[in-house]
Design a protein around this motif. Structure first.
Motif, mmCIF file in Angstrom:
data_model
loop_
_atom_site.group_PDB
_atom_site.id
_atom_site.type_symbol
_atom_site.label_atom_id
_atom_site.label_comp_id
_atom_site.label_asym_id
_atom_site.label_seq_id
_atom_site.Cartn_x
_atom_site.Cartn_y
_atom_site.Cartn_z
ATOM 1 N N THR A 35 -10.198 -17.313 14.270
ATOM 2 C CA THR A 35 -10.217 -19.213 14.078
ATOM 3 C C THR A 35 -9.951 -19.222 12.427
ATOM 4 O OG1 THR A 35 -13.026 -18.086 13.751
ATOM 5 C CG2 THR A 35 -12.236 -18.712 15.375
ATOM 6 N N GLU A 36 -9.444 -17.795 11.777
ATOM 7 C CA GLU A 36 -9.424 -18.788 10.151
ATOM 8 C C GLU A 36 -7.931 -18.218 9.804
ATOM 9 O OE1 GLU A 36 -12.031 -19.173 7.735
ATOM 10 O OE2 GLU A 36 -13.556 -19.571 9.489
ATOM 11 N N MET A 37 -7.673 -19.070 8.984
ATOM 12 C CA MET A 37 -6.427 -18.442 8.250
ATOM 13 C C MET A 37 -6.792 -17.653 7.482
ATOM 14 S SD MET A 37 -2.963 -19.421 8.495
ATOM 15 C CE MET A 37 -2.792 -21.564 9.322
ATOM 16 N N LYS A 95 -7.046 -25.927 15.581
ATOM 17 C CA LYS A 95 -7.027 -24.655 16.442
ATOM 18 C C LYS A 95 -5.954 -23.622 14.718
ATOM 19 C CE LYS A 95 -5.679 -24.858 21.084
ATOM 20 N NZ LYS A 95 -6.516 -23.309 21.623
ATOM 21 N N LEU A 96 -5.249 -24.206 14.257
ATOM 22 C CA LEU A 96 -4.574 -23.540 13.189
ATOM 23 C C LEU A 96 -5.899 -23.392 11.937
ATOM 24 C CD1 LEU A 96 -1.219 -24.552 13.266
ATOM 25 C CD2 LEU A 96 -1.698 -22.074 14.201
ATOM 26 N N SER A 97 -7.127 -24.294 11.925
ATOM 27 C CA SER A 97 -7.691 -23.617 11.078
ATOM 28 C C SER A 97 -7.973 -24.891 10.482
ATOM 29 C CB SER A 97 -8.228 -22.212 10.519
ATOM 30 O OG SER A 97 -6.714 -22.600 9.518
ATOM 31 N N TYR A 98 -7.012 -25.834 9.949
ATOM 32 C CA TYR A 98 -7.108 -27.016 9.494
ATOM 33 C C TYR A 98 -8.174 -28.340 9.744
ATOM 34 C CZ TYR A 98 -2.493 -25.498 7.126
ATOM 35 O OH TYR A 98 -1.988 -24.214 6.428
ATOM 36 N N ASN A 102 -6.316 -33.476 6.983
ATOM 37 C CA ASN A 102 -5.769 -32.379 6.018
ATOM 38 C C ASN A 102 -4.782 -32.159 6.697
ATOM 39 O OD1 ASN A 102 -7.814 -32.780 4.027
ATOM 40 N ND2 ASN A 102 -8.724 -31.205 4.187
ATOM 41 N N PHE A 103 -4.110 -31.270 7.086
ATOM 42 C CA PHE A 103 -3.278 -31.195 7.808
ATOM 43 C C PHE A 103 -1.901 -32.046 8.426
ATOM 44 C CE2 PHE A 103 -0.138 -30.111 11.581
ATOM 45 C CZ PHE A 103 0.131 -28.898 11.049
ATOM 46 N N SER A 104 -2.395 -33.015 8.370
ATOM 47 C CA SER A 104 -1.843 -34.333 8.123
ATOM 48 C C SER A 104 -1.594 -34.460 6.949
ATOM 49 C CB SER A 104 -2.325 -35.564 9.552
ATOM 50 O OG SER A 104 -1.100 -36.800 9.083
#
Length: 126
Positions: A35-37, A95-98, A102-104
């Protein structure tokens, strides 16, 4: 000369292990097994080397900082998830921990378009 060849071979092994580890880690994130990058220092620790050594080896062997490849792999994973599933981009981000917003921003900075624009582009091609 043999010592130099041995060092070069070890560096190539480390680079291959780095790529394998980030691929595995991103797959684990996407599948919910993690669950953590991981940070670059976590990756180095996993490879039993120092953070500085990881950077030096990857830069020397590829010409690019390890972060360059990590970012590319994150984008590849996000793209494959958008290509292969109907999961909303916000959920892919989680899912990618973002955080989705912020992911966008991250995605647009490195891909030049937003995840939504990527999905629209792909659906037009299909």
């Amino acid at each position: 000369m043999a010592a130099e060849e041995s060092t070069a071979a070890r560096h190539m092994e480390l680079i291959a292990a780095y790529f394998k580890l980030i691929d595995s880690h991103l797959s684990d994130l996407a599948a919910g097994r993690q669950t953590e990058m991981m940070e670059l220092s976590d990756i180095a620790e996993e490879l039993c080397i120092s953070h500085k050594h990881l950077i030096a080896v990857v830069k020397q062997g590829t010409g690019n900082h390890p972060c360059h490849f990590y970012i590319q792999k994150i984008l590849e994973k996000a793209n494959s998830m958008m290509d292969e599933t109907d999961i909303p981009a916000a959920e892919i981000a989680r899912k990618l921990s973002y955080d989705p917003s912020n992911f966008s921003k991250f995605y647009k900075k490195y891909a030049g378009i937003t995840p939504g624009q990527y999905r629209q582009r792909v659906s037009v091609v299909d």
